[in-house]
Design an enzyme around this catalytic site. Structure first.
Site, short mmCIF file in Angstrom:
data_model
loop_
_atom_site.label_atom_id
_atom_site.label_comp_id
_atom_site.label_asym_id
_atom_site.label_seq_id
_atom_site.Cartn_x
_atom_site.Cartn_y
_atom_site.Cartn_z
N LYS A 94 23.28 29.36 19.88
CA LYS A 94 23.06 27.78 20.18
C LYS A 94 22.45 28.03 18.45
O LYS A 94 21.25 29.05 18.52
CB LYS A 94 22.60 27.58 21.18
CG LYS A 94 22.65 25.90 20.55
CD LYS A 94 22.04 24.72 21.70
CE LYS A 94 22.16 23.85 21.53
NZ LYS A 94 20.61 23.20 22.16
N PHE B 53 54.36 15.90 11.32
CA PHE B 53 53.84 14.29 10.76
C PHE B 53 53.24 14.07 9.88
O PHE B 53 52.51 15.59 9.28
CB PHE B 53 53.20 13.81 11.17
CG PHE B 53 53.78 13.58 13.27
CD1 PHE B 53 54.73 14.14 14.05
CD2 PHE B 53 53.45 12.20 14.01
CE1 PHE B 53 54.86 14.16 15.34
CE2 PHE B 53 54.25 11.56 14.73
CZ PHE B 53 54.94 12.25 15.91
N ASP C 4 42.71 22.18 8.85
CA ASP C 4 42.37 22.44 7.80
C ASP C 4 41.65 24.01 7.69
O ASP C 4 41.87 24.89 6.59
CB ASP C 4 42.80 21.86 6.41
CG ASP C 4 43.86 20.92 6.72
OD1 ASP C 4 45.07 21.29 7.07
OD2 ASP C 4 43.50 19.93 5.86
N ASN D 285 38.32 16.43 15.17
CA ASN D 285 39.50 15.43 15.28
C ASN D 285 39.76 14.58 15.77
O ASN D 285 39.07 15.26 17.15
CB ASN D 285 40.29 15.75 14.08
CG ASN D 285 41.48 16.40 14.52
OD1 ASN D 285 42.22 15.32 15.69
ND2 ASN D 285 41.78 17.55 14.77
N LYS E 141 55.26 16.92 1.60
CA LYS E 141 55.44 17.25 2.75
C LYS E 141 56.29 18.11 2.95
O LYS E 141 55.89 19.44 3.51
CB LYS E 141 53.94 16.88 3.93
CG LYS E 141 52.44 16.86 2.97
CD LYS E 141 51.50 15.61 4.76
CE LYS E 141 50.26 15.88 4.12
NZ LYS E 141 49.28 16.01 5.09
N LYS F 158 57.18 22.14 3.21
CA LYS F 158 57.05 23.12 4.22
C LYS F 158 58.38 22.93 4.39
O LYS F 158 58.70 23.53 6.28
CB LYS F 158 56.20 22.01 5.33
CG LYS F 158 54.73 22.18 4.70
CD LYS F 158 53.92 21.10 6.01
CE LYS F 158 52.24 21.17 5.35
NZ LYS F 158 51.51 20.69 6.61
O1 PMT Z 1 47.00 12.73 18.96
P1 PMT Z 1 47.11 10.61 19.11
O2 PMT Z 1 46.14 10.02 18.68
O3 PMT Z 1 47.92 10.44 19.36
O4 PMT Z 1 47.59 11.00 16.82
C1 PMT Z 1 48.27 11.15 17.11
C2 PMT Z 1 48.18 12.04 15.02
C3 PMT Z 1 47.10 10.56 14.13
C4 PMT Z 1 47.59 12.74 15.17
C5 PMT Z 1 50.06 11.97 14.71
O5 PMT Z 1 51.07 11.03 14.65
C6 PMT Z 1 49.44 12.41 14.01
O6 PMT Z 1 49.77 11.51 12.90
N1 PMT Z 1 49.31 13.78 13.66
C7 PMT Z 1 49.96 14.97 12.07
C8 PMT Z 1 48.76 14.71 12.28
C9 PMT Z 1 48.08 16.07 10.49
O7 PMT Z 1 47.64 16.59 10.82
O8 PMT Z 1 48.63 15.70 9.93
P2 PMT Z 1 48.40 16.55 7.78
O9 PMT Z 1 49.08 15.59 7.20
O10 PMT Z 1 47.22 17.03 8.04
O11 PMT Z 1 49.75 17.43 8.38
C10 PMT Z 1 50.78 17.91 7.90
C11 PMT Z 1 51.26 18.56 9.14
O12 PMT Z 1 50.88 19.67 9.13
C12 PMT Z 1 51.61 18.58 10.68
O13 PMT Z 1 52.82 17.77 11.26
C13 PMT Z 1 50.41 18.94 11.25
O14 PMT Z 1 50.63 19.28 12.67
C14 PMT Z 1 51.14 20.87 10.39
N2 PMT Z 1 49.68 21.50 9.94
C15 PMT Z 1 48.51 20.63 9.18
C16 PMT Z 1 47.41 22.09 8.49
C17 PMT Z 1 47.66 23.02 9.26
N3 PMT Z 1 47.16 23.97 9.04
N4 PMT Z 1 48.73 23.47 10.59
C18 PMT Z 1 49.57 22.30 10.39
O15 PMT Z 1 50.61 23.05 11.46
#
Ligand code: PMT
Length: 250
Positions: A140, A175, A130, A60, A189, A193
């Site tokens: 490859k 986040f 995810d 991503n 979330k 969580k």
């Molecule tokens: O890195 P930059 O370019 O500065 O961009 C910043 C950002 C947009 C990435 C950042 O501000 C942000 O929003 N980060 C969270 C991105 C995300 O994956 O969000 P989510 O809604 O999919 O996940 C929710 C939370 O669960 C996040 O804290 C994530 O770290 C966590 N997670 C998600 C999936 C997973 N398998 N394990 C996790 O721990």
């Protein structure tokens, strides 16, 4: 650096800030003091890369800028900071911070679970994939005339695991990057969580979210409080997140 007209004729980030702004920033930093001294803060940043074969991956656009800004702010406040970076990050390691470079979600999970055990605060700004390809081809993959189907399997949710094993005194911050229903999805979330705070990130705004210098967020508390921030530099967003965390510690 400030943003605006540059000597090279372009416009963007790179201007010397106004002296008054530099002085104000220094005074604020000094006044703030080492409020996190003696605390371990674990931060994750950037996106994970999920290998398809030796040269290709699913990933991503996360640059790590948001997580790095959070880590740097925590270090300025005197914390012992450990920063776990995902495979998409191409930023220099900030001085005074222990940086663990990982590639995939599984590798990030291992580093995070190991470091989280004695952390007072965990802040998960990373964009963790995810799903990952079920098979990683050893060589490859050669193209042919047929379609290629990739089967994806689910990655573990690292934040969910942290929430399940959270200690009473540990502060856990997630986040949520959303393109719709920002508040509802972020609040869901936060509950699911077991978080203390969640930073709801509107990633539809052109100057916010992935690989931007600025961000547009709302900080939501477990108590239902919502702090709505205007579009700010990621450094200023980081400051507000750390202020919110410190006010939970009081
Ligand atoms: O890195 P930059 O370019 O500065 O961009 C910043 C950002 C947009 C990435 C950042 O501000 C942000 O929003 N980060 C969270 C991105 C995300 O994956 O969000 P989510 O809604 O999919 O996940 C929710 C939370 O669960 C996040 O804290 C994530 O770290 C966590 N997670 C998600 C999936 C997973 N398998 N394990 C996790 O721990």
């Amino acid at each position: 650096p400030a943003t605006g007209h540059l000597a090279c004729g372009g416009s963007g980030v790179g201007r010397l800030p106004e002296p008054a702004d530099i002085v104000r920033e220094m005074e604020e930093t000094q006044a703030r003091g080492k409020t996190l001294a003696g605390k371990k803060v674990l931060v994750t940043a950037g996106g994970t890369l999920e290998a398809i074969d030796p040269v290709r991956f699913i990933g991503n656009r996360s640059s790590g800028k948001m997580g790095y800004a959070v880590a740097q702010e925590a270090a300025q406040r005197g914390a012992e900071v450990v920063l776990v970076a995902g495979g998409t990050v191409a930023l220099a390691d900030p001085p005074g911070i222990r940086v663990l470079h990982t590639e995939s979600a599984l590798a990030m999970r291992e580093a995070v679970l190991q470091e989280a055990a004695d952390a007072a605060v965990v802040i998960k700004a990373a964009a963790v994939a995810d799903y990952r390809p079920k098979e990683r081809a050893k060589q490859k993959i050669k193209k042919n005339d047929a379609e290629l189907t990739l089967v994806l399997e689910k990655n573990p949710d690292i934040l969910m695991e942290l929430g399940a094993r959270k200690r009473e005194t540990q502060i856990l911050v997630g986040f949520a990057a959303e393109t719709q229903n920002l508040l509802a999805y972020a609040q869901e979330k936060l509950k699911k969580k077991n978080l203390d705070l969640i930073v709801a990130n509107d990633v539809t705004c052109p100057d916010a979210g992935f690989n931007t210098e600025t961000n547009l967020v709302k900080i939501i508390g477990r108590d239902g409080s919502i702090k709505e921030l205007p579009l700010l530099s990621k450094q200023k967003v980081a400051k507000t997140i750390l202020d919110a965390i410190e006010s939970l510690q009081k």
